[in-house]
Design a protein around this motif. Structure first.
Motif, PDB file in Angstrom:
ATOM      1  N   ALA A 109      94.810  -3.691  39.228  1.00 25.31           N
ATOM      2  CA  ALA A 109      96.020  -2.975  39.648  1.00 25.31           C
ATOM      3  C   ALA A 109      95.662  -2.175  40.898  1.00 25.31           C
ATOM      4  CB  ALA A 109      96.485  -2.047  38.534  1.00 25.31           C
ATOM      5  N   PRO A 110      96.614  -2.022  41.810  1.00 24.54           N
ATOM      6  CA  PRO A 110      96.303  -1.244  43.013  1.00 24.54           C
ATOM      7  C   PRO A 110      95.989   0.205  42.649  1.00 24.54           C
ATOM      8  CG  PRO A 110      98.639  -1.790  42.927  1.00 24.54           C
ATOM      9  CD  PRO A 110      97.974  -2.508  41.794  1.00 24.54           C
ATOM     10  N   ARG A 111      95.086   0.770  43.368  1.00 25.41           N
ATOM     11  CA  ARG A 111      94.687   2.151  43.103  1.00 25.41           C
ATOM     12  C   ARG A 111      95.697   3.111  43.708  1.00 25.41           C
ATOM     13  NH1 ARG A 111      88.192   2.458  44.124  1.00 25.41           N
ATOM     14  NH2 ARG A 111      87.635   1.011  42.465  1.00 25.41           N
ATOM     15  N   THR A 112      95.913   4.178  42.983  1.00 25.13           N
ATOM     16  CA  THR A 112      96.794   5.223  43.518  1.00 25.13           C
ATOM     17  C   THR A 112      95.914   6.258  44.194  1.00 25.13           C
ATOM     18  OG1 THR A 112      96.730   6.366  41.409  1.00 25.13           O
ATOM     19  CG2 THR A 112      98.580   4.893  41.766  1.00 25.13           C
TER      20      THR A 112
END
Length: 145
Positions: A109-112
């Motif tokens: 998942a893309p990092r925040t």
């Protein structure tokens, strides 16, 4: 440990000629060598036992037979000398293990972005306007009063 730098191409050819005249088993028996699988000297399409040929060639060069025990740490040296003298040498094949197969990973998942705390700068210390000394916590200069 034997050094094989004194062995010439002619010494090796002389050992090969004797190997041919006695046959493989006879040559090994006469000089007390056991078969050495994997390494071979190749000359004119024929293979010869590396240790036996180099050991006998060493005898022709120096008068002393290089024994099987002396080859334990100097096989690479013997191979290098033979190649330098223009002979082909076969070496044992090294078993190559296949690379392990890894399972495919699930996509991440893309990092925040994470807000980082900024460093808080310390306020400069108060100084006495007369002598420029740092003031104590009381705010009254110890020197000037």
């Amino acid at each position: 440990m034997a050094t094989f730098s004194s062995v010439s191409r002619q010494n090796v050819l002389q050992a090969i000629a004797e190997y041919d005249s006695r046959g493989s088993t006879g040559f090994l028996d006469v000089y007390g060598f056991e078969p050495f699988p994997g390494y071979a000297v190749v000359h004119e399409g024929r293979s010869y036992d590396l240790r036996a040929v180099v050991g006998v060639a060493h005898r022709f060069a120096t008068g002393r037979l290089a024994t099987s025990e002396e080859f334990a740490s100097s096989t690479a040296s013997a191979v290098a000398i033979l190649r330098k003298r223009g002979f082909d040498v076969t070496e044992p094949a090294v078993a190559v293990r296949p690379a392990p197969v890894r399972a495919a990973r699930a996509p991440r998942a893309p990092r925040t972005p994470v807000a980082r705390a900024t460093a808080v700068r310390e306020a400069p210390s108060a100084t006495c306007p007369t002598c420029f000394m740092t003031l104590p916590a009381t705010g009254v200069c110890d020197e000037c009063g």
